[in-house]
Scaffold this motif. Structure first.
Motif, PDB file in Angstrom:
ATOM      1  N   GLU A  48      58.336 -23.555 -22.335  1.00 43.23           N
ATOM      2  CA  GLU A  48      58.452 -24.350 -23.429  1.00 43.23           C
ATOM      3  C   GLU A  48      57.334 -25.448 -22.920  1.00 43.23           C
ATOM      4  O   GLU A  48      57.156 -26.169 -21.916  1.00 43.23           O
ATOM      5  CB  GLU A  48      59.752 -24.935 -23.465  1.00 43.23           C
ATOM      6  N   ASP A  49      57.032 -26.085 -24.096  1.00 38.06           N
ATOM      7  CA  ASP A  49      56.152 -27.059 -24.002  1.00 38.06           C
ATOM      8  C   ASP A  49      57.086 -28.226 -23.869  1.00 38.06           C
ATOM      9  O   ASP A  49      57.964 -28.544 -24.829  1.00 38.06           O
ATOM     10  CB  ASP A  49      55.320 -27.444 -25.701  1.00 38.06           C
ATOM     11  N   THR A  52      57.338 -30.616 -27.310  1.00 40.81           N
ATOM     12  CA  THR A  52      58.056 -30.282 -28.585  1.00 40.81           C
ATOM     13  C   THR A  52      59.202 -29.400 -28.431  1.00 40.81           C
ATOM     14  O   THR A  52      59.944 -29.222 -29.416  1.00 40.81           O
ATOM     15  CB  THR A  52      56.657 -29.469 -29.174  1.00 40.81           C
ATOM     16  N   GLU A  54      58.832 -26.327 -28.052  1.00 43.36           N
ATOM     17  CA  GLU A  54      58.696 -24.844 -28.751  1.00 43.36           C
ATOM     18  C   GLU A  54      58.109 -24.115 -27.554  1.00 43.36           C
ATOM     19  O   GLU A  54      57.319 -24.456 -26.580  1.00 43.36           O
ATOM     20  CB  GLU A  54      57.537 -25.094 -29.682  1.00 43.36           C
ATOM     21  N   GLU A  55      58.364 -22.780 -27.588  1.00 44.21           N
ATOM     22  CA  GLU A  55      58.038 -21.750 -26.723  1.00 44.21           C
ATOM     23  C   GLU A  55      56.580 -21.694 -26.843  1.00 44.21           C
ATOM     24  O   GLU A  55      55.918 -21.675 -27.795  1.00 44.21           O
ATOM     25  CB  GLU A  55      58.571 -20.449 -27.007  1.00 44.21           C
TER      26      GLU A  55
END
Length: 103
Positions: A48-49, A52, A54-55
């Motif tokens: 993940e980031d 964020t 997010e993946e």
């Protein structure tokens, strides 16, 4: 259709995660260890980031959604496209019967 209700009865287990820093070519090595006494079923690893949550995609895994036996350690690699790896990443692992861990 298969009856998968028995999966809800799997004993809980625990995972441990070690991550090696990314190589210059964008490869990350991830070591997943089952530290519990039961099979870790469908162990899923993701990157993940860190900013964020997010993946990070696309990523090409050497394996994923894998069983990890009690005491067993598995090493996976994640390959990113050149220049696509965020500056800060978090690697997570969880299984059907194990809580999410992150590094």
């Amino acid at each position: 259709h298969a009856d998968m209700t028995a999966l809800a009865q799997l004993p809980r287990t625990t995972l441990e995660l070690e991550v090696e820093p990314a190589d210059p070519d964008g490869t990350v090595r991830v070591h997943v260890r089952n530290t519990g006494a039961a099979l870790a079923f469908q162990t899923h690893v993701r990157v993940e980031d860190a900013d964020t949550g997010e993946e990070v995609l696309p990523v090409f895994w050497s394996d994923n959604y894998l069983p990890v036996l009690p005491g067993q350690s598995r090493t996976l690699t994640a390959q990113f496209l050149p220049g696509e790896t965020p500056a800060r990443v978090i690697v997570t692992a969880e299984a059907w019967n194990a809580e999410r861990v992150s590094r």
